[in-house]
Design a protein around this motif. Structure first.
Motif, PDB file in Angstrom:
ATOM      1  N   TYR A   1       0.825  -1.203   0.000  1.00  8.67           N
ATOM      2  CA  TYR A   1       0.000   0.000   0.000  1.00  8.67           C
ATOM      3  C   TYR A   1       0.860   1.254   0.000  1.00  8.67           C
ATOM      4  O   TYR A   1       2.044   1.218   0.339  1.00  8.67           O
TER       5      TYR A   1
ATOM      6  N   VAL B   1      -3.908   3.361  -0.089  1.00 11.72           N
ATOM      7  CA  VAL B   1      -4.211   2.882  -1.433  1.00 11.72           C
ATOM      8  C   VAL B   1      -3.607   1.488  -1.515  1.00 11.72           C
ATOM      9  O   VAL B   1      -2.405   1.307  -1.295  1.00 11.72           O
ATOM     10  N   ASN B   2      -4.436   0.500  -1.771  1.00 10.77           N
ATOM     11  CA  ASN B   2      -3.917  -0.855  -1.901  1.00 10.77           C
ATOM     12  C   ASN B   2      -3.446  -1.086  -3.330  1.00 10.77           C
ATOM     13  O   ASN B   2      -4.142  -0.734  -4.281  1.00 10.77           O
ATOM     14  N   VAL B   3      -2.281  -1.660  -3.423  1.00  7.27           N
ATOM     15  CA  VAL B   3      -1.652  -1.789  -4.741  1.00  7.27           C
ATOM     16  C   VAL B   3      -1.095  -3.197  -4.934  1.00  7.27           C
ATOM     17  O   VAL B   3      -0.518  -3.785  -4.016  1.00  7.27           O
TER      18      VAL B   3
ATOM     19  N   ALA C   1      -4.838  -0.976  -8.468  1.00 12.19           N
ATOM     20  CA  ALA C   1      -4.808  -0.191  -7.234  1.00 12.19           C
ATOM     21  C   ALA C   1      -6.233   0.177  -6.873  1.00 12.19           C
ATOM     22  O   ALA C   1      -7.089   0.323  -7.747  1.00 12.19           O
TER      23      ALA C   1
ATOM     24  N   THR D   1      -8.724   2.395  -3.739  1.00 13.42           N
ATOM     25  CA  THR D   1      -8.860   3.152  -2.503  1.00 13.42           C
ATOM     26  C   THR D   1     -10.275   3.705  -2.436  1.00 13.42           C
ATOM     27  O   THR D   1     -11.058   3.544  -3.362  1.00 13.42           O
TER      28      THR D   1
ATOM     29  N   ARG E   1       4.450   5.825  -6.879  1.00 15.87           N
ATOM     30  CA  ARG E   1       3.355   6.518  -6.215  1.00 15.87           C
ATOM     31  C   ARG E   1       2.688   7.520  -7.161  1.00 15.87           C
ATOM     32  O   ARG E   1       1.471   7.603  -7.213  1.00 15.87           O
TER      33      ARG E   1
ATOM     34  N   VAL F   1       0.550   5.571  -9.681  1.00 21.49           N
ATOM     35  CA  VAL F   1      -0.716   5.118  -9.121  1.00 21.49           C
ATOM     36  C   VAL F   1      -1.655   6.307  -8.878  1.00 21.49           C
ATOM     37  O   VAL F   1      -2.844   6.247  -9.181  1.00 21.49           O
TER      38      VAL F   1
END
Ligand SMILES: [Zn+2]
Length: 170
Positions: free
Chosen positions: A25, A45-47, A65, A67, A120, A123
């Protein structure tokens, strides 16, 4: 590699050679551009990201991703929670010229001066694109949609006029 805080930047070449699979994340603090367009946001944010080399020898960064952010419904003006989910498939390039030679299945992501990719930013860009232009509730959840509330004026509570009351006393 689960539920790890992901590195902000990564060397895609080395990661692709190792066929790296990242699952983790990013903290939303730091994703200022996304935070600026949402009223509230969840913390993470899950990735999921997969680094690989395709048959043409191109480096591929694919994954997804997700969120949650709070947006203002443009129909009823109330906050609601929108789940943002994106899938992506990037290939790193050195410059714009490199981007033009990519197969159309891949989006280009430019390498920085260290030959790394800012994960980052990548995403965050994708999530911002997933924010609806006109945010609104699902029909069944939106309070403005029910026939009974649509166009109805707020109820006016009639207050007794103090002068009338005085008159009555006389
Ligand atoms: Zn609504």
């Amino acid at each position: 590699m689960k539920n790890l805080k992901l590195p902000l930047t990564i060397d895609p070449r080395r990661s692709a050679q190792r066929r790296l699979l990242c699952e983790g994340y990013f903290e939303l603090i730091g994703l200022d551009r996304l935070l600026a367009i949402s009223e509230k946001a969840s913390e993470h944010v899950n990735v999921k990201m997969n680094f690989d080399v395709d048959e043409q020898g191109l480096i591929v960064i694919s994954g997804n991703a997700s969120t949650k952010v709070s947006l203002t419904c443009q129909r009823c003006n109330e906050l609601y929670e929108e789940k943002l989910e994106v899938e992506f498939c990037f290939s790193p390039v050195k410059n714009e010229e490199g981007a033009q030679h990519l197969p159309s299945d891949y989006d280009a992501v430019e390498l920085d001066e260290n030959g790394e990719v800012n994960l980052r930013d990548l995403v965050e860009d994708e999530l911002i694109l997933a924010v609806p232009l006109i945010p609104k509730h699902k029909l069944e959840d939106c309070s403005a949609d029910a026939d009974t509330t649509w166009g109805k004026l707020p109820e006016v509570v009639e207050k007794p006029n103090p002068f009338d009351m005085l008159k009555q006393l006389k």
